[in-house]
Design a protein around this motif. Structure first.
Motif, mmCIF file in Angstrom:
data_model
loop_
_atom_site.group_PDB
_atom_site.id
_atom_site.type_symbol
_atom_site.label_atom_id
_atom_site.label_comp_id
_atom_site.label_asym_id
_atom_site.label_seq_id
_atom_site.Cartn_x
_atom_site.Cartn_y
_atom_site.Cartn_z
ATOM 1 N N ALA A 203 32.791 35.695 40.435
ATOM 2 C CA ALA A 203 33.937 34.640 40.191
ATOM 3 C C ALA A 203 33.479 33.127 39.984
ATOM 4 N N PHE A 204 32.386 32.722 40.673
ATOM 5 C CA PHE A 204 32.280 31.215 40.681
ATOM 6 C C PHE A 204 31.628 30.961 39.419
ATOM 7 N N ALA A 205 30.698 31.845 38.935
ATOM 8 C CA ALA A 205 30.435 31.601 37.315
ATOM 9 C C ALA A 205 31.586 31.545 36.412
ATOM 10 N N THR B 268 38.570 35.555 37.380
ATOM 11 C CA THR B 268 38.323 35.058 38.643
ATOM 12 C C THR B 268 39.197 35.297 39.886
ATOM 13 N N LEU B 269 40.373 35.193 39.604
ATOM 14 C CA LEU B 269 41.619 35.455 40.597
ATOM 15 C C LEU B 269 41.416 36.910 40.910
ATOM 16 N N PHE B 270 41.114 37.748 40.025
ATOM 17 C CA PHE B 270 41.049 39.278 40.621
ATOM 18 C C PHE B 270 39.623 39.319 41.347
ATOM 19 N N LEU B 271 38.769 38.840 41.040
ATOM 20 C CA LEU B 271 37.246 39.023 41.790
ATOM 21 C C LEU B 271 37.175 38.291 43.210
ATOM 22 N N ARG B 272 38.000 37.331 42.952
ATOM 23 C CA ARG B 272 37.958 36.457 44.347
ATOM 24 C C ARG B 272 38.816 37.274 45.343
ATOM 25 N N GLN C 166 40.027 28.707 47.810
ATOM 26 C CA GLN C 166 39.417 29.073 46.505
ATOM 27 C C GLN C 166 40.646 29.909 45.682
ATOM 28 N N LEU C 167 41.280 30.717 46.212
ATOM 29 C CA LEU C 167 42.391 31.435 45.401
ATOM 30 C C LEU C 167 43.392 30.319 44.787
ATOM 31 N N GLU C 168 43.621 29.464 45.559
ATOM 32 C CA GLU C 168 44.589 28.159 45.472
ATOM 33 C C GLU C 168 44.026 27.442 44.201
ATOM 34 N N SER C 169 42.855 27.180 44.484
ATOM 35 C CA SER C 169 42.220 26.547 43.108
ATOM 36 C C SER C 169 42.247 27.301 41.883
#
Length: 173
Positions: free
Chosen positions: A114-116, A140-144, A153-156
């Motif tokens: 997700a970071f990548a 990313t949202l799914f992985l987070r 992190q979800l908000e960003s």
């Protein structure tokens, strides 16, 4: 990092307390641990000291490659790619982030993938490919969510999706 005050919705760049970043950079000095190197890279990058950030990021990749576990090497490579992005080397940054995301997903490291992908989405965003940016941010949202990421992190990531949607609609108009 507590130095982040928010994110610019137009650029998706971190808004930081520059004075605190400078103080922390001074505290770190010339420490050579991988953690210190990675923190220095980020601090230099957000202060706009991109030549210094590039040199330290290259050093952090070498240190991680020689002494760290695979996850640490991926973190160092991702951070190095973000410096490339800030320098405008979008193709190189995208390639490195793609490789890192693929490896992290293959290893089952959802948070690292997700970071990548979040950063690859920012590369696409900077390059003006808002469809690709949105796709990376959605993944990313799914992985987070899957990895139980903290609310900030979800908000960003949600902010990034909204920004990509907004830019897509402006380009389409």
């Amino acid at each position: 990092m507590s130095y982040i005050l928010g994110y610019d919705p137009e650029t998706l760049r971190e808004q930081v307390d520059l004075a605190r970043c400078h103080e922390r950079l001074e505290e770190l000095g010339d420490q050579r641990s991988l953690a210190a190197l990675l923190e220095r890279v980020w601090l230099l990058k957000v202060q706009g000291r991109l030549d210094d950030a590039l040199a330290v990021s290259e050093q952090s990749v070498r240190v991680a490659r020689m002494a760290g576990p695979r996850k640490d090497l991926l973190r160092a490579r991702i951070l190095h790619a973000t410096v490339l992005q800030f320098r405008g080397a979008y193709a190189a940054a995208e390639q490195e982030l793609t490789t890192c995301a693929d490896e992290a997903e293959g290893q089952g490291w959802a948070a690292l993938a997700a970071f990548a992908l979040q950063h690859r989405g920012k590369v696409h965003f900077d390059a003006g490919d808002f469809d690709a940016a949105r796709a990376d941010f959605k993944r990313t949202l799914f992985l987070r969510q899957e990895s139980g990421a903290p609310e900030d992190q979800l908000e960003s990531t949600l902010l990034a999706i909204e920004a990509a949607d907004h830019r897509r609609s402006r380009v389409a108009s």
